[in-house]
Design a protein around this motif. Sequence first.
Motif, PDB file in Angstrom:
ATOM      1  N   GLY A  79       0.830  -1.214   0.000  1.00 39.08           N
ATOM      2  CA  GLY A  79       0.000   0.000   0.000  1.00 39.08           C
ATOM      3  C   GLY A  79       0.858   1.254   0.000  1.00 39.08           C
ATOM      4  O   GLY A  79       0.520   2.248  -0.659  1.00 39.08           O
ATOM      5  N   ASN A  80       1.994   1.211   0.718  1.00 37.31           N
ATOM      6  CA  ASN A  80       2.872   2.382   0.771  1.00 37.31           C
ATOM      7  C   ASN A  80       3.521   2.646  -0.589  1.00 37.31           C
ATOM      8  O   ASN A  80       3.669   3.800  -0.987  1.00 37.31           O
ATOM      9  CB  ASN A  80       3.964   2.183   1.830  1.00 37.31           C
ATOM     10  N   GLN A  81       3.899   1.596  -1.264  1.00 40.59           N
ATOM     11  CA  GLN A  81       4.515   1.767  -2.582  1.00 40.59           C
ATOM     12  C   GLN A  81       3.508   2.332  -3.584  1.00 40.59           C
ATOM     13  O   GLN A  81       3.851   3.179  -4.417  1.00 40.59           O
ATOM     14  CB  GLN A  81       5.071   0.442  -3.078  1.00 40.59           C
ATOM     15  N   ILE A  82       2.267   1.874  -3.511  1.00 39.80           N
ATOM     16  CA  ILE A  82       1.226   2.369  -4.413  1.00 39.80           C
ATOM     17  C   ILE A  82       0.958   3.849  -4.135  1.00 39.80           C
ATOM     18  O   ILE A  82       0.827   4.651  -5.059  1.00 39.80           O
ATOM     19  CB  ILE A  82      -0.057   1.521  -4.285  1.00 39.80           C
ATOM     20  N   GLN A  83       0.889   4.205  -2.838  1.00 41.35           N
ATOM     21  CA  GLN A  83       0.683   5.619  -2.494  1.00 41.35           C
ATOM     22  C   GLN A  83       1.856   6.479  -2.984  1.00 41.35           C
ATOM     23  O   GLN A  83       1.646   7.586  -3.478  1.00 41.35           O
ATOM     24  CB  GLN A  83       0.537   5.780  -0.985  1.00 41.35           C
ATOM     25  N   GLY A  84       3.039   5.955  -2.847  1.00 38.60           N
ATOM     26  CA  GLY A  84       4.216   6.683  -3.331  1.00 38.60           C
ATOM     27  C   GLY A  84       4.174   6.863  -4.841  1.00 38.60           C
ATOM     28  O   GLY A  84       4.504   7.932  -5.361  1.00 38.60           O
TER      29      GLY A  84
END
Length: 80
Positions: free
Chosen positions: A3-8
């Motif tokens: 999820g963090n990579q997608i948000q980034g």
Amino acid sequence: MTGNQIQGLIGMTATLGILVLLVLPSVLGILRDRRIDRQIRKAQEAHREQEAQKSSSRSTVPSTATWYADGRRSKKLVSS
């Protein structure tokens, strides 16, 4: 992907999109100015060529003022 990579990735894409939207008008303006400058240069060159042709093809016929003055002089000579 987490999820963090997608948000980034979404944040980076949004940032690049905003950057493109901010830079695009400037780039379009620069391209427009260059096109106008090229058209002006082309028109000036055509004008110079036209002036060069006019000056080289000028006839040696005297101007109207000279023709009028010559006519007046000859009349004076005839009448006196």
